[in-house]
Design an enzyme around this catalytic site. Structure first.
Site, PDB file in Angstrom:
ATOM      1  N   ARG A 121       2.288   6.370   3.438  1.00 24.74           N
ATOM      2  CA  ARG A 121       1.678   6.943   4.652  1.00 24.74           C
ATOM      3  C   ARG A 121       1.290   5.823   5.630  1.00 24.74           C
ATOM      4  NH1 ARG A 121      -3.291   7.637   6.763  1.00 24.74           N
ATOM      5  NH2 ARG A 121      -4.314   6.566   5.036  1.00 24.74           N
ATOM      6  N   VAL A 122       0.560   4.838   5.137  1.00 23.26           N
ATOM      7  CA  VAL A 122       0.117   3.754   6.027  1.00 23.26           C
ATOM      8  C   VAL A 122       1.314   2.888   6.442  1.00 23.26           C
ATOM      9  CG1 VAL A 122      -1.394   1.740   6.245  1.00 23.26           C
ATOM     10  CG2 VAL A 122      -2.241   3.802   5.144  1.00 23.26           C
ATOM     11  N   CYS A 172       1.012   0.007  -9.290  1.00 25.88           N
ATOM     12  CA  CYS A 172       2.179   0.562  -8.594  1.00 25.88           C
ATOM     13  C   CYS A 172       3.398   0.617  -9.514  1.00 25.88           C
ATOM     14  CB  CYS A 172       2.482  -0.270  -7.360  1.00 25.88           C
ATOM     15  SG  CYS A 172       2.590  -2.014  -7.729  1.00 25.88           S
ATOM     16  N   GLY A 232       0.820  -1.207   0.000  1.00 23.45           N
ATOM     17  CA  GLY A 232       0.000   0.000   0.000  1.00 23.45           C
ATOM     18  C   GLY A 232       0.851   1.253   0.000  1.00 23.45           C
ATOM     19  N   SER A 233       0.299   2.286   0.627  1.00 23.86           N
ATOM     20  CA  SER A 233       0.928   3.607   0.536  1.00 23.86           C
ATOM     21  C   SER A 233       2.045   3.784   1.573  1.00 23.86           C
ATOM     22  CB  SER A 233      -0.135   4.679   0.746  1.00 23.86           C
ATOM     23  OG  SER A 233      -0.643   4.572   2.061  1.00 23.86           O
ATOM     24  N   GLU A 255       5.605  -3.398   0.563  1.00 27.47           N
ATOM     25  CA  GLU A 255       5.484  -3.294  -0.897  1.00 27.47           C
ATOM     26  C   GLU A 255       4.787  -1.972  -1.172  1.00 27.47           C
ATOM     27  OE1 GLU A 255       6.598  -5.345  -3.238  1.00 27.47           O
ATOM     28  OE2 GLU A 255       7.393  -6.848  -1.860  1.00 27.47           O
TER      29      GLU A 255
END
Ligand code: NAD
Length: 473
Positions: free
Chosen positions: A191-192, A244, A188-189, A210
């Site tokens: 930020r997370v 991505c 994911g991002s 990832e």
């Protein structure tokens, strides 16, 4: 209903019982996962279509077949992956058995993303099961139809003692992360990813990340421009740009840009007709929030839209869009675009392009288009990225022999094929020693003798042509 922590405790107990260790058990789960996909192909296609109108062609290639191929590869190779690796020895260890043994980590958490909601959840799961772990799956709530389907199907096919599916969004995931896992695999991002790392730090849990980033596509002047436009447009607009590894922006000379634009215009018409909104081969943006983010990005850009630019909120439609006169400090260059907007930035030379790329965070993928192998080699050698592909985009990730993952800010660790098995395995160093030659051992015991030191140093030193892979003790 079972709570999150009850599910984790249940899997921990099953792992401790040794249930998941035998090869036969692992093979059985991998075969059942294959049946899950094959028996439910239409339900999977329907869910993918419901979430983002993913065309069947793209869904089969990038979700269903990728998972099936990975399963075949794992089933075929598992026995050899599980074998210990015997290492070279020195004189001091000559009578010992010295090997690396792959052991499962325990109960691992896999947090999936929405853009390839089947593939990005099941591919890591294949590595985790092959390595003998119990798995908690947390699909992305953003792709709600696939989340629901996975929660329904996985317990029907996979042994419930080795796998649990937990649904929910940020709040549920944050609660889930309070449990102790033996590994967390997050897609994911960035930020997370920071939230995941903070939660993992509490239990010192190892993490695979990832992530994404801005993948550059450097196009040199020596290319077949129409073929370059086809490959670029396919890689960029596949899955409506929500990949991505999609080329995020193009770097090329003004002359290449001038030649590329009509080629891209022709390509987009050939691919998606003159009215892409009606074309079934173009999917939709996953959510209103993501659609709004892309619309804002386009509005904030100082660049000039030359192709596309149309959008429709109620349909979450966003036309394949190409934008030029984009500068390095443009809004489009501040974050990963993750949608069907392709900015083209002009550069004066290959060196300027390489230096541009090297000023940014290391990307997940880097693409270079050129007829000249010297140009490809120069870009390969003078940059860094998770993956690299010349004269095409995305396709490098379909080979299970190649590790898939980022470097630096685009991710930590890798998977696919054996690399996934390794990610979810502990490589345990083993030396099995008996009781022979105790007289030789006396050389190392106190009271220390200076002349014994010389003997010992000789026995542990690598000997040319005698000890393959020999390392110091
Ligand atoms: P995201 O980070 O918003 O969500 C991914 C997962 O994190 C979801 O399961 C979600 O429930 C969970 N999550 C969301 N907020 C959370 C919080 N506050 N606490 C704990 N968990 C939370 O990412 P996304 O929007 O799904 O994906 C976009 C990004 O992911 C892009 O940067 C893209 O490049 C990257 N990506 C990378 C890969 C890869 O393989 N490297 C694949 C797909 C996407």
């Amino acid at each position: 209903m079972e709570s999150q922590s009850e599910a984790v405790n249940r899997l921990q107990a099953a792992f401790r019982s040794g249930l998941t260790i035998p090869e036969k058990f692992r093979q059985m789960q991998l075969s059942k996962l294959t049946s899950l996909i094959k028996d439910n192909e239409q339900l999977i296609l329907d869910a993918l279509h419901k979430d983002s109108a993913k065309p069947k062609f793209e869904a089969v290639l990038s979700e269903i077949d990728l998972v099936i191929n990975e399963l075949h590869y794992a089933i075929h190779n598992l026995r050899s992956w599980m074998q210990p690796d015997y290492v070279g020895k020195n004189l001091a260890t000559k009578l010992d058995d010295c090997f690396v043994r792959r052991e499962p980590l325990g109960v691992v958490l896999i947090i999936g993303a929405w853009n390839y909601p089947l593939q990005l959840t099941l591919l890591p799961m294949i590595g985790a099961i092959a390595a003998g772990n119990c798995v908690v799956i947390k699909p992305s709530e953003v792709s709600g139809a696939m989340e629901k389907l996975l929660a329904e199907l996985i317990p029907k096919y996979i042994c419930q003692d080795c796998c649990a599916v937990i649904c929910g969004g940020a709040e549920e995931t944050e609660t889930l992360l309070k449990n102790r896992f033996d590994h967390i695999f997050y897609t994911g991002s960035q930020r997370v990813a920071r939230i995941i790392l903070q939660a993992a730090a509490i239990h010192l849990t190892p993490v695979t990340l990832e992530l994404g980033g801005k993948c550059p596509c450097l196009i040199s002047e020596e290319v077949d421009i129409l073929a370059a436009a086809h490959r670029l447009a396919w890689a960029k607009f596949f899955n409506t740009g929500q990949s991505c590894v999609a080329p995020d922006y193009v770097l090329c000379s003004q002359a290449t840009c001038d030649a590329l634009l009509p080629a891209l215009q022709q390509t987009l018409e050939d691919f998606y007709t003159k009215d892409p909104q009606k074309c079934p081969d173009l999917g939709r943006i996953i959510s209103d929030r993501h659609w709004t983010r892309l619309t804002d990005l386009l509005q904030k850009s100082q660049g000039r839209v030359v192709l596309g630019g149309q959008s429709n909120q109620s349909e979450k439609y966003f036309a394949p869009t190409v934008i030029v006169d984009v500068k390095e400090d443009d809004a489009l260059m501040e974050e990963e675009i993750f949608g069907p907007i392709l900015p083209i930035l002009t550069i004066e030379s290959l060196e300027e392009g390489i230096s541009f790329i090297n000023r940014k965070e290391k990307p997940l993928a880097l693409y270079v288009f050129s007829d000249k192998s010297s140009v490809v080699t120069k870009v390969l050698e003078q940059t860094s990225s998770g993956g690299f592909c010349s004269n095409d985009g995305i396709v490098h990730m379909t080979l299970p022999g190649l590790p898939f993952g980022g470097v630096g800010a685009s991710g930590w660790g890798s998977y696919h094929g054996r690399w996934g098995f390794e990610t979810f395995s502990h490589r345990r160093s083993c030396m099995l020693r008996g009781w022979a030659l105790e007289r030789i051992n006396t050389l190392r015991y106190p009271p220390y003798q200076e002349n014994n030191l010389g003997w010992l140093r000789w026995t542990i030193s690598p000997k040319k042509n005698v000890f393959n892979n020999c390392s110091l003790m």
